[in-house]
Design a protein around this motif. Sequence first.
Motif, PDB file in Angstrom:
ATOM      1  N   GLY A 130       0.807  -1.227   0.000  1.00  0.00           N
ATOM      2  CA  GLY A 130       0.000   0.000   0.000  1.00  0.00           C
ATOM      3  C   GLY A 130       0.836   1.270   0.000  1.00  0.00           C
ATOM      4  N   HIS A 131       2.158   1.135   0.109  1.00  0.00           N
ATOM      5  CA  HIS A 131       3.057   2.298   0.081  1.00  0.00           C
ATOM      6  C   HIS A 131       3.782   2.421  -1.261  1.00  0.00           C
ATOM      7  CE1 HIS A 131       3.546   2.909   4.726  1.00  0.00           C
ATOM      8  NE2 HIS A 131       2.299   2.896   4.328  1.00  0.00           N
ATOM      9  N   THR A 155      -0.656  -7.038   1.288  1.00  0.00           N
ATOM     10  CA  THR A 155      -1.484  -6.875   0.100  1.00  0.00           C
ATOM     11  C   THR A 155      -1.784  -5.388  -0.057  1.00  0.00           C
ATOM     12  OG1 THR A 155      -3.525  -7.086   1.368  1.00  0.00           O
ATOM     13  CG2 THR A 155      -2.578  -9.125   0.476  1.00  0.00           C
ATOM     14  N   VAL A 156      -2.493  -4.997  -1.118  1.00  0.00           N
ATOM     15  CA  VAL A 156      -2.729  -3.565  -1.328  1.00  0.00           C
ATOM     16  C   VAL A 156      -3.588  -2.935  -0.231  1.00  0.00           C
ATOM     17  CG1 VAL A 156      -2.389  -3.488  -3.820  1.00  0.00           C
ATOM     18  CG2 VAL A 156      -4.661  -4.013  -2.905  1.00  0.00           C
ATOM     19  N   ASN A 157      -4.359  -3.760   0.491  1.00  0.00           N
ATOM     20  CA  ASN A 157      -5.194  -3.156   1.541  1.00  0.00           C
ATOM     21  C   ASN A 157      -4.935  -3.688   2.937  1.00  0.00           C
ATOM     22  OD1 ASN A 157      -6.259  -5.621   0.971  1.00  0.00           O
ATOM     23  ND2 ASN A 157      -8.387  -4.964   1.019  1.00  0.00           N
ATOM     24  N   SER A 158      -3.907  -4.505   3.086  1.00  0.00           N
ATOM     25  CA  SER A 158      -3.641  -5.019   4.439  1.00  0.00           C
ATOM     26  C   SER A 158      -2.198  -5.487   4.591  1.00  0.00           C
ATOM     27  CB  SER A 158      -4.598  -6.185   4.721  1.00  0.00           C
ATOM     28  OG  SER A 158      -4.206  -6.852   5.895  1.00  0.00           O
ATOM     29  N   ASP A 201      -7.370  17.556   5.791  1.00  0.00           N
ATOM     30  CA  ASP A 201      -6.349  16.590   5.409  1.00  0.00           C
ATOM     31  C   ASP A 201      -6.226  15.521   6.494  1.00  0.00           C
ATOM     32  OD1 ASP A 201      -3.829  16.377   3.428  1.00  0.00           O
ATOM     33  OD2 ASP A 201      -3.197  15.783   5.434  1.00  0.00           O
ATOM     34  N   SER A 202      -5.881  14.275   6.084  1.00  0.00           N
ATOM     35  CA  SER A 202      -5.883  13.182   7.064  1.00  0.00           C
ATOM     36  C   SER A 202      -4.733  13.267   8.058  1.00  0.00           C
ATOM     37  CB  SER A 202      -5.883  11.835   6.346  1.00  0.00           C
ATOM     38  OG  SER A 202      -4.761  11.763   5.495  1.00  0.00           O
ATOM     39  N   THR A 203      -3.593  13.857   7.670  1.00  0.00           N
ATOM     40  CA  THR A 203      -2.474  13.901   8.624  1.00  0.00           C
ATOM     41  C   THR A 203      -1.998  15.322   8.962  1.00  0.00           C
ATOM     42  OG1 THR A 203      -0.823  13.688   6.857  1.00  0.00           O
ATOM     43  CG2 THR A 203      -1.575  11.642   7.881  1.00  0.00           C
ATOM     44  N   ARG A 204      -2.516  16.345   8.245  1.00  0.00           N
ATOM     45  CA  ARG A 204      -2.013  17.708   8.471  1.00  0.00           C
ATOM     46  C   ARG A 204      -3.172  18.682   8.665  1.00  0.00           C
ATOM     47  NH1 ARG A 204       0.931  18.113   2.895  1.00  0.00           N
ATOM     48  NH2 ARG A 204      -0.978  17.019   2.341  1.00  0.00           N
ATOM     49  N   ASN A 224      -5.773   2.835   5.131  1.00  0.00           N
ATOM     50  CA  ASN A 224      -6.324   1.825   6.043  1.00  0.00           C
ATOM     51  C   ASN A 224      -5.632   0.491   5.876  1.00  0.00           C
ATOM     52  OD1 ASN A 224      -8.365   3.384   7.311  1.00  0.00           O
ATOM     53  ND2 ASN A 224      -9.546   3.268   5.412  1.00  0.00           N
ATOM     54  N   GLY A 225      -5.465  -0.212   6.981  1.00  0.00           N
ATOM     55  CA  GLY A 225      -4.969  -1.585   6.914  1.00  0.00           C
ATOM     56  C   GLY A 225      -3.462  -1.718   6.851  1.00  0.00           C
TER      57      GLY A 225
END
Length: 365
Positions: free
Chosen positions: A109-110, A134-137, A295-298, A165-166
Amino acid sequence: MNPYESIGISNVINAAGKMTYLGSSAIYPDVVEKISKVAQSYVDMEELKTTVGRLLAEKVGAEDACVTSCCAAGIAISIASVLTGTDMNKIESIPYVLSEPNEIIIQKGHMVSFGANISQVINITGATIKEIGTVNSTKKYHLEGAINQKTAAVLYVVSHHAVSNGMLSLEETISSAHKYNIPVIVDAAAETDLDRYARSGADLVVFSGHKAIGGPTSGMIIGSKDRIRACQMQDKGIARMMKVGKESIMGLYFALENYYKIDKDKQVEEYTEMVNTLEKMLQDIPITTTKIIWDSTRPIPRLQLHLLQDNKYSAKDVISKLESLNPSICTRNHLADEGIIQFDPRELHNEELEVIARELKKILQ
Ligand SMILES: *Cc1c(COP(=O)(O)O)cnc(C)c1O
């Protein structure tokens, strides 16, 4: 006259944010003034780079820092440094990795593209990528099961581009990696909380100088003295192709000084007022809804314009119509497939809000 107009390029109203593809940040005038003095004088470049590195590190609470030409270069240099250490023979051999460890672990996912693929930034060093989960976990056992004598580092990406997520958190990643003495490299390109990542215990953290910090095109890696020395030494190897000039080195320092002087709370208030104003201006556009989202982190508010399905244009149509204007209006478009256009206040001027509202109404009414 706008400097770009003299060569026939249209001006940009930047509602996208601090985007590399738009020239990132408008640099503060007093920083620009200091950079122009630097541009007109000589200096011992190695001394400049190590001195500024130390000063930057002091500011963000790290032991040392290495100035780079951008964040992508910083990621490549960080990865090269964990492959070579301070061994000149190994440094000169990159992208041929002379001995183990040679693998970089990264969560699926990164594996982002920030305009270029992060996989290429890793590959250019000669390291082998080992994707986990995996792409989501991703689970702790994926990470710990992937670590062996070939592991050089874990690369962790903090970004809206990454799956949110995940994935393993930074804390979980550091805790598992450090159990096996594996360093963690963090791509924190656009993050605003510069101290947080040094405090987290990450081994090398890479930032863009031209995103949150608002400097000229540049980047920095922070970490321990030994690790940063191995990064600096890449100047005799792969980093020579990613050379950073005196204007950018000093410019990053001046911009960081300035960054800590800015009243961040007041700035967030100003951003909030801008997106509220724009939202009011867009109220009477039919078949759309608006919403302020954070924003999710800022701490960045953005106005989100949602084009409902029976609109005559898709979000992508509207985006390209806005971009084709002069001045070109550039928006934040990663949710365009869902019919969403975002307006980021950070690089906007108040008087540009009306232009945006007027042009949007022309297109949609
Ligand atoms: C922008 C970005 C980069 C690249 O930064 P540059 O300084 O433009 O090279 C790398 N990673 C992430 C997550 C980014 O958002």
